[in-house]
Motif scaffolding. Structure first.
Motif, short mmCIF file in Angstrom:
data_model
loop_
_atom_site.label_atom_id
_atom_site.label_comp_id
_atom_site.label_asym_id
_atom_site.label_seq_id
_atom_site.Cartn_x
_atom_site.Cartn_y
_atom_site.Cartn_z
N ARG A 174 -12.41 41.09 14.40
CA ARG A 174 -12.98 42.15 15.30
C ARG A 174 -13.93 43.33 14.53
O ARG A 174 -14.91 43.48 14.97
CB ARG A 174 -12.11 43.05 16.30
N LEU A 175 -13.44 43.46 13.27
CA LEU A 175 -14.42 44.49 12.46
C LEU A 175 -15.38 43.86 12.24
O LEU A 175 -16.38 44.44 12.33
CB LEU A 175 -13.49 44.75 11.41
N LEU A 176 -15.33 42.38 11.71
CA LEU A 176 -16.63 41.68 11.29
C LEU A 176 -17.63 41.56 12.54
O LEU A 176 -18.82 41.80 12.38
CB LEU A 176 -16.47 40.34 10.77
N GLU A 177 -16.89 41.42 13.48
CA GLU A 177 -17.86 41.34 14.82
C GLU A 177 -18.63 42.63 15.15
O GLU A 177 -19.70 42.38 15.60
CB GLU A 177 -17.15 40.91 16.11
N GLU A 178 -17.83 43.55 14.74
CA GLU A 178 -18.40 45.14 14.95
C GLU A 178 -19.69 45.11 14.06
O GLU A 178 -20.58 45.95 14.22
CB GLU A 178 -17.47 46.17 14.68
N GLY A 179 -19.85 44.37 13.16
CA GLY A 179 -20.82 44.51 11.96
C GLY A 179 -20.61 44.87 10.61
O GLY A 179 -21.38 44.92 9.54
N TRP A 180 -19.44 45.03 10.51
CA TRP A 180 -18.86 45.21 9.03
C TRP A 180 -19.00 44.03 8.08
O TRP A 180 -18.59 42.90 8.68
CB TRP A 180 -17.34 46.08 8.93
N ASP A 181 -19.39 44.20 7.05
CA ASP A 181 -19.59 42.94 6.10
C ASP A 181 -18.01 42.38 5.70
O ASP A 181 -17.83 41.11 5.24
CB ASP A 181 -20.34 43.22 4.88
N CYS A 182 -16.94 43.32 5.50
CA CYS A 182 -15.70 42.95 4.84
C CYS A 182 -14.58 43.80 5.85
O CYS A 182 -14.80 44.74 6.39
CB CYS A 182 -15.83 43.70 3.53
N SER A 221 -20.67 46.92 3.15
CA SER A 221 -19.94 47.77 3.96
C SER A 221 -18.55 47.15 4.34
O SER A 221 -18.41 45.90 4.38
CB SER A 221 -20.46 48.10 5.19
N TYR A 222 -17.60 48.07 4.57
CA TYR A 222 -16.21 47.39 4.79
C TYR A 222 -15.48 48.53 5.82
O TYR A 222 -15.71 49.75 5.76
CB TYR A 222 -15.38 47.30 3.68
N GLY A 223 -14.53 47.92 6.69
CA GLY A 223 -13.65 48.54 7.43
C GLY A 223 -12.38 48.62 6.97
O GLY A 223 -12.04 47.45 6.42
N VAL A 224 -11.56 49.27 7.22
CA VAL A 224 -10.13 49.49 6.74
C VAL A 224 -9.15 49.48 8.09
O VAL A 224 -9.36 50.53 8.71
CB VAL A 224 -9.84 50.31 5.51
N ILE A 225 -8.14 48.80 8.04
CA ILE A 225 -7.00 48.88 9.28
C ILE A 225 -5.75 48.82 8.63
O ILE A 225 -5.58 48.20 7.79
CB ILE A 225 -7.21 47.90 10.35
N PRO A 226 -4.76 49.55 9.37
CA PRO A 226 -3.52 49.31 8.72
C PRO A 226 -2.84 47.92 9.14
O PRO A 226 -3.27 47.40 10.26
CB PRO A 226 -2.60 50.30 9.57
N ILE A 227 -2.16 47.37 8.30
CA ILE A 227 -1.81 45.83 8.53
C ILE A 227 -0.18 45.92 8.19
O ILE A 227 0.59 46.84 7.53
CB ILE A 227 -2.57 44.94 7.57
N SER A 228 0.26 44.88 8.75
CA SER A 228 1.81 44.26 8.51
C SER A 228 2.01 43.36 7.17
O SER A 228 1.19 42.70 6.99
CB SER A 228 2.39 43.89 9.69
N TRP A 229 3.03 43.68 6.41
CA TRP A 229 3.41 42.54 5.41
C TRP A 229 4.81 42.52 5.38
O TRP A 229 5.54 43.52 5.13
CB TRP A 229 2.92 43.13 4.16
#
Ligand SMILES: Nc1nc2c(ncn2[C@@H]2O[C@H](COP(=O)(O)OP(=O)(O)OP(=O)(O)O)[C@@H](O)[C@H]2O)c(=O)[nH]1
Ligand SMILES: [Mg+2]
Length: 254
Positions: free
Chosen positions: A107-115, A195-203
């Protein structure tokens, strides 16, 4: 946008089926066009056989025998040379990453962020059973990278990230042959102007198989590639940068 999942796997017979099927289920539920390329080099167990069996049922999944020698970095690089989508995500085969985060990356990439980057160390992230020595080294390494590159992103060292195809072209030629590729890709993408978007993830720590990252052998290789990218960014006068896009270079979602 078609998403390719490049999944390096070596001797992961205990987790590869669950990981691939988890990715398939989530991407299908979200109606995302995808392919999964599991990159195997010489697994001595049933990893390839298991993936090939999934591929017989679902042609979007294949097991690719790396055209390079052994090693995490070379396996990922082999996958990055053969994927067919307009975007690619690197996902581990040990079920550590959450396929729902993969959808969020898409979804972040679809919004236009490169990474699309994740952080296991920000509000909203969930980390289960991270070995304490590894965690200490991880936090120090990420702190060092943040100071050097003056960015806020605090989980550069995690391999689980997604990129538009153009980014994979911009960051060539790749130099790392080992786990240090994990930092070469995002750092080059950032310093070369993406450009890059950052989201919290689980590991979640693996529950089967053995860890392949040998910390002692990797330290100097990580330092080499971090300093290499830093030298490029400080001394090359922007020779390798892409045209700056007219939008902020970083966004962080809580
Ligand atoms: N093809 C290939 N895959 C590899 C190689 N080394 C590691 N991998 C895969 O890369 C992913 C990450 O390796 P891990 O061993 O999980 O490394 P890690 O996450 O630092 O260590 P863990 O604590 O075990 O999770 C896994 O899917 C491995 O199967 C390799 O030499 N070749
Ligand atoms: Mg792992």
């Amino acid at each position: 946008m078609k998403l390719s999942v490049v999944m390096p796997a070596q001797n992961e017979e205990g987790s590869v089926a669950a990981t691939v099927e988890g990715v398939m289920a989530e991407l299908e539920r979200e109606q995302i066009d995808y392919e999964v390329v599991v990159v195997d080099d010489d697994s001595e167990d049933r990893t390839a056989e298991i993936v090939e069996a999934i591929g017989m049922e679902n042609p979007a999944v294949r097991c690719y025998r790396s055209h390079y020698g052994r090693g995490f970095g070379m396996a990922v690089r082999a996958g990055l040379e053969v994927f067919k989508g307009n975007a690619v995500a690197i996902v581990m085969a040990d079920a550590s990453d959450d396929p729902r985060d993969l959808v969020r990356y898409h979804r972040l990439l679809e919004e236009g962020w490169d990474c699309a980057f994740g952080s296991r160390f920000m509000p909203g992230a969930k980390v289960h059973d991270y070995p304490s020595l590894k965690l200490t080294i991880n936090r120090l390494a990420n702190w060092f990278i943040r100071v050097l590159f003056r960015h806020r992103y605090n989980d550069t060292t995690n391999a689980f990230k997604a990129y538009r195809r153009e980014v994979i072209e911009t960051i060539q030629p790749l130099l790392s042959k080992h786990f240090n590729l994990t930092v070469e890709i995002p750092l080059k993408a950032i310093v070369r102007g993406h450009s890059y978007g950052v989201i919290p993830i689980s590991w979640t720590n693996r529950t089967s198989g053995v860890p392949k990252l040998a910390m002692r052998e990797m330290g100097s290789r990580y330092l080499f590639i971090v300093l290499y990218v830093w030298l490029e960014s400080t001394l090359s006068r922007g020779d390798y940068r892409v045209e700056a896009a007219e939008r902020p270079s970083e966004t962080v979602r809580g």
